[in-house]
Design a protein around this motif. Structure first.
Motif, PDB file in Angstrom:
ATOM      1  N   CYS A 113      -2.780   7.506   5.817  1.00 52.18           N
ATOM      2  CA  CYS A 113      -2.995   6.933   7.157  1.00 52.18           C
ATOM      3  C   CYS A 113      -4.290   7.435   7.774  1.00 52.18           C
ATOM      4  O   CYS A 113      -5.117   6.647   8.248  1.00 52.18           O
ATOM      5  N   THR A 114      -4.466   8.745   7.770  1.00 50.44           N
ATOM      6  CA  THR A 114      -5.656   9.310   8.429  1.00 50.44           C
ATOM      7  C   THR A 114      -6.939   8.953   7.691  1.00 50.44           C
ATOM      8  O   THR A 114      -7.975   8.715   8.317  1.00 50.44           O
ATOM      9  N   SER A 115      -6.888   8.898   6.369  1.00 52.95           N
ATOM     10  CA  SER A 115      -8.091   8.597   5.587  1.00 52.95           C
ATOM     11  C   SER A 115      -8.613   7.207   5.900  1.00 52.95           C
ATOM     12  O   SER A 115      -9.815   7.017   6.138  1.00 52.95           O
ATOM     13  N   LEU A 116      -7.726   6.216   5.896  1.00 52.72           N
ATOM     14  CA  LEU A 116      -8.172   4.850   6.162  1.00 52.72           C
ATOM     15  C   LEU A 116      -8.592   4.679   7.612  1.00 52.72           C
ATOM     16  O   LEU A 116      -9.513   3.908   7.904  1.00 52.72           O
ATOM     17  N   PHE A 117      -7.956   5.419   8.523  1.00 52.06           N
ATOM     18  CA  PHE A 117      -8.348   5.326   9.925  1.00 52.06           C
ATOM     19  C   PHE A 117      -9.756   5.897  10.125  1.00 52.06           C
ATOM     20  O   PHE A 117     -10.607   5.259  10.764  1.00 52.06           O
ATOM     21  N   VAL A 118     -10.018   7.081   9.583  1.00 55.49           N
ATOM     22  CA  VAL A 118     -11.340   7.694   9.717  1.00 55.49           C
ATOM     23  C   VAL A 118     -12.384   6.837   9.009  1.00 55.49           C
ATOM     24  O   VAL A 118     -13.499   6.625   9.518  1.00 55.49           O
ATOM     25  N   ALA A 119     -12.041   6.320   7.835  1.00 54.26           N
ATOM     26  CA  ALA A 119     -12.979   5.475   7.101  1.00 54.26           C
ATOM     27  C   ALA A 119     -13.321   4.218   7.878  1.00 54.26           C
ATOM     28  O   ALA A 119     -14.471   3.759   7.864  1.00 54.26           O
ATOM     29  N   ALA A 120     -12.339   3.655   8.577  1.00 49.42           N
ATOM     30  CA  ALA A 120     -12.596   2.457   9.376  1.00 49.42           C
ATOM     31  C   ALA A 120     -13.553   2.767  10.522  1.00 49.42           C
ATOM     32  O   ALA A 120     -14.415   1.943  10.862  1.00 49.42           O
ATOM     33  N   LEU A 121     -13.423   3.946  11.119  1.00 53.53           N
ATOM     34  CA  LEU A 121     -14.350   4.326  12.190  1.00 53.53           C
ATOM     35  C   LEU A 121     -15.763   4.515  11.647  1.00 53.53           C
ATOM     36  O   LEU A 121     -16.749   4.115  12.289  1.00 53.53           O
ATOM     37  N   VAL A 122     -15.871   5.119  10.465  1.00 50.00           N
ATOM     38  CA  VAL A 122     -17.183   5.385   9.885  1.00 50.00           C
ATOM     39  C   VAL A 122     -17.878   4.100   9.453  1.00 50.00           C
ATOM     40  O   VAL A 122     -19.089   3.934   9.632  1.00 50.00           O
ATOM     41  N   THR A 123     -17.116   3.172   8.883  1.00 49.60           N
ATOM     42  CA  THR A 123     -17.701   1.952   8.324  1.00 49.60           C
ATOM     43  C   THR A 123     -17.592   0.755   9.253  1.00 49.60           C
ATOM     44  O   THR A 123     -17.865  -0.365   8.831  1.00 49.60           O
ATOM     45  N   ALA A 124     -17.185   0.980  10.519  1.00 46.10           N
ATOM     46  CA  ALA A 124     -17.002  -0.117  11.485  1.00 46.10           C
ATOM     47  C   ALA A 124     -16.024  -1.151  10.953  1.00 46.10           C
ATOM     48  O   ALA A 124     -16.239  -2.360  11.089  1.00 46.10           O
ATOM     49  N   GLY A 125     -14.947  -0.655  10.359  1.00 45.65           N
ATOM     50  CA  GLY A 125     -13.957  -1.559   9.778  1.00 45.65           C
ATOM     51  C   GLY A 125     -12.682  -1.661  10.585  1.00 45.65           C
ATOM     52  O   GLY A 125     -11.625  -1.993  10.038  1.00 45.65           O
ATOM     53  N   VAL A 126     -12.762  -1.367  11.883  1.00 46.87           N
ATOM     54  CA  VAL A 126     -11.575  -1.434  12.733  1.00 46.87           C
ATOM     55  C   VAL A 126     -11.270  -2.894  13.055  1.00 46.87           C
ATOM     56  O   VAL A 126     -12.166  -3.650  13.466  1.00 46.87           O
ATOM     57  N   GLY A 127     -10.038  -3.285  12.857  1.00 40.88           N
ATOM     58  CA  GLY A 127      -9.632  -4.653  13.139  1.00 40.88           C
ATOM     59  C   GLY A 127      -8.130  -4.786  13.010  1.00 40.88           C
ATOM     60  O   GLY A 127      -7.419  -3.797  12.742  1.00 40.88           O
ATOM     61  N   PRO A 128      -7.594  -5.989  13.183  1.00 39.43           N
ATOM     62  CA  PRO A 128      -6.132  -6.174  13.098  1.00 39.43           C
ATOM     63  C   PRO A 128      -5.571  -5.871  11.725  1.00 39.43           C
ATOM     64  O   PRO A 128      -4.359  -5.708  11.580  1.00 39.43           O
ATOM     65  N   TRP A 129      -6.425  -5.824  10.710  1.00 38.18           N
ATOM     66  CA  TRP A 129      -5.973  -5.498   9.363  1.00 38.18           C
ATOM     67  C   TRP A 129      -5.789  -4.001   9.135  1.00 38.18           C
ATOM     68  O   TRP A 129      -5.180  -3.594   8.158  1.00 38.18           O
ATOM     69  N   TYR A 132      -2.296  -2.374   8.428  1.00 39.92           N
ATOM     70  CA  TYR A 132      -1.808  -2.733   7.098  1.00 39.92           C
ATOM     71  C   TYR A 132      -2.493  -1.893   6.019  1.00 39.92           C
ATOM     72  O   TYR A 132      -1.844  -1.431   5.077  1.00 39.92           O
ATOM     73  N   GLN A 133      -3.805  -1.719   6.151  1.00 37.53           N
ATOM     74  CA  GLN A 133      -4.529  -0.894   5.179  1.00 37.53           C
ATOM     75  C   GLN A 133      -4.053   0.553   5.216  1.00 37.53           C
ATOM     76  O   GLN A 133      -3.896   1.191   4.168  1.00 37.53           O
ATOM     77  N   MET A 134      -3.827   1.071   6.416  1.00 45.09           N
ATOM     78  CA  MET A 134      -3.356   2.446   6.547  1.00 45.09           C
ATOM     79  C   MET A 134      -1.996   2.623   5.886  1.00 45.09           C
ATOM     80  O   MET A 134      -1.763   3.594   5.153  1.00 45.09           O
ATOM     81  N   LEU A 135      -1.095   1.680   6.129  1.00 44.35           N
ATOM     82  CA  LEU A 135       0.246   1.791   5.564  1.00 44.35           C
ATOM     83  C   LEU A 135       0.213   1.627   4.052  1.00 44.35           C
ATOM     84  O   LEU A 135       0.901   2.361   3.319  1.00 44.35           O
ATOM     85  N   GLY A 136      -0.599   0.694   3.560  1.00 45.98           N
ATOM     86  CA  GLY A 136      -0.711   0.530   2.116  1.00 45.98           C
ATOM     87  C   GLY A 136      -1.263   1.770   1.444  1.00 45.98           C
ATOM     88  O   GLY A 136      -0.755   2.209   0.398  1.00 45.98           O
ATOM     89  N   ALA A 137      -2.300   2.375   2.028  1.00 48.08           N
ATOM     90  CA  ALA A 137      -2.862   3.609   1.463  1.00 48.08           C
ATOM     91  C   ALA A 137      -1.862   4.755   1.541  1.00 48.08           C
ATOM     92  O   ALA A 137      -1.794   5.601   0.640  1.00 48.08           O
ATOM     93  N   ALA A 138      -1.077   4.803   2.622  1.00 50.95           N
ATOM     94  CA  ALA A 138      -0.059   5.842   2.759  1.00 50.95           C
ATOM     95  C   ALA A 138       0.975   5.741   1.645  1.00 50.95           C
ATOM     96  O   ALA A 138       1.403   6.759   1.075  1.00 50.95           O
ATOM     97  N   TRP A 139       1.381   4.526   1.311  1.00 45.69           N
ATOM     98  CA  TRP A 139       2.341   4.338   0.219  1.00 45.69           C
ATOM     99  C   TRP A 139       1.747   4.726  -1.121  1.00 45.69           C
ATOM    100  O   TRP A 139       2.438   5.270  -1.984  1.00 45.69           O
ATOM    101  N   VAL A 140       0.451   4.439  -1.323  1.00 53.02           N
ATOM    102  CA  VAL A 140      -0.199   4.816  -2.573  1.00 53.02           C
ATOM    103  C   VAL A 140      -0.146   6.332  -2.772  1.00 53.02           C
ATOM    104  O   VAL A 140       0.238   6.827  -3.842  1.00 53.02           O
ATOM    105  N   ALA A 141      -0.523   7.081  -1.732  1.00 49.73           N
ATOM    106  CA  ALA A 141      -0.522   8.544  -1.839  1.00 49.73           C
ATOM    107  C   ALA A 141       0.902   9.099  -1.897  1.00 49.73           C
ATOM    108  O   ALA A 141       1.166  10.051  -2.645  1.00 49.73           O
TER     109      ALA A 141
END
Length: 264
Positions: A113-129, A132-141
């Motif tokens: 969760c935290t990795s995708l959130f921080v990455a979205a802030l760094v890469t300007a990837g914040v959006g309604p998706w 979903y990306q955070m939860l998917g990455a959380a399940w992967v780990a």
């Protein structure tokens, strides 16, 4: 590894069930002419993540583990920035898998969760998706942390197991993210694919499921997801032994093993 208490397991299960419903609502809500995304789940998920973090804190996360979580999240953000999924080349997943393996499923869930959130802030990837990306990455780990820890599952066998899991997780992640965006598209047609591949409100479950599987196969599975799987497996095979050894040394230093004597 963070203690994985029964209460934490229940919280993770609740969040995962709610998350699956958040992804699968287009297939579950059939027979309606018009449906809307489940904003209830979008609002509920952050609240449950707060509860999970509180539970993990009560179960053993100290300042050193929080600092470690921040460092790993920052590393993931850098990996995301230098490999932003172009053509499916993605370096984020191999670190999520190795981190979840070493520190356990609960830590892995939070790391995803935290990795995708921080990455979205760094890469300007914040959006309604993003949820979903955070939860998917959380399940992967988290899934990496749930893999068996048998005596044979060490050394080369462990790396091979993690590489195989990386391939599976890459395809599963792509499938889930496609399911999130598919209902929002209209008039989807792909050269060489017969028929319309768009979501049809009111269609039966089986009909929409078959359409979605054809959609994800021709648009993602055979291209982006396959490249993600290859990249993840190669990264784990080449860098896995060294990264696992490093993370385990860090884990031993960050884990409190002594008992503080009571003061008189």
């Amino acid at each position: 590894m963070i203690r994985f208490s029964p209460r934490t397991a229940v919280l993770l299960a609740i969040i995962s069930v709610a998350g699956l419903m958040m992804f699968a609502w287009p297939l579950l809500l059939h027979g309606y002419e018009r449906v809307q995304p489940p904003f209830v789940f979008l609002a509920l998920l952050p609240l449950m993540l707060v509860v999970l973090l509180s539970e993990l804190a009560a179960g053993g996360i100290d300042t050193r583990m929080i600092a470690l979580l921040g460092v790993l999240s920052a590393i993931e953000a850098v990996l995301r920035a230098i490999s932003a999924g172009t053509g499916g080349v993605e370096l984020v997943f191999f670190m999520l898998i190795l981190g979840g393996r070493v520190f356990g499923p609960a830590f892995g869930f939070v790391l995803g969760c935290t990795s995708l959130f921080v990455a979205a802030l760094v890469t300007a990837g914040v959006g309604p998706w993003l949820p979903y990306q955070m939860l998917g990455a959380a399940w992967v780990a988290m899934g990496a942390g749930l893999l068996p820890r048998l005596p044979r599952a060490s050394g080369r066998w462990e790396v091979a197991m993690l590489a195989a899991y990386g391939i599976f997780a890459s395809y599963a992640y792509g499938l889930l993210l496609n399911l999130q965006g598919w209902p929002l598209l209209t008039g989807v047609t792909v050269p060489g694919a017969s028929g319309n591949l768009s979501y049809e409100p009111g269609a039966a479950f089986g009909e929409n499921l078959a359409t979605f599987l054809r959609y994800t196969l021709v648009t993602s599975t055979s291209s982006w997801d396959t490249m993600r799987a290859i990249t993840t497996a190669i990264a784990i095979a080449l860098l896995g032994p060294a990264v696992l050894a490093t993370l385990r040394r860090v884990a031993r230093r960050a884990t409190v093993t002594g008992v503080v004597a009571p003061t008189v």
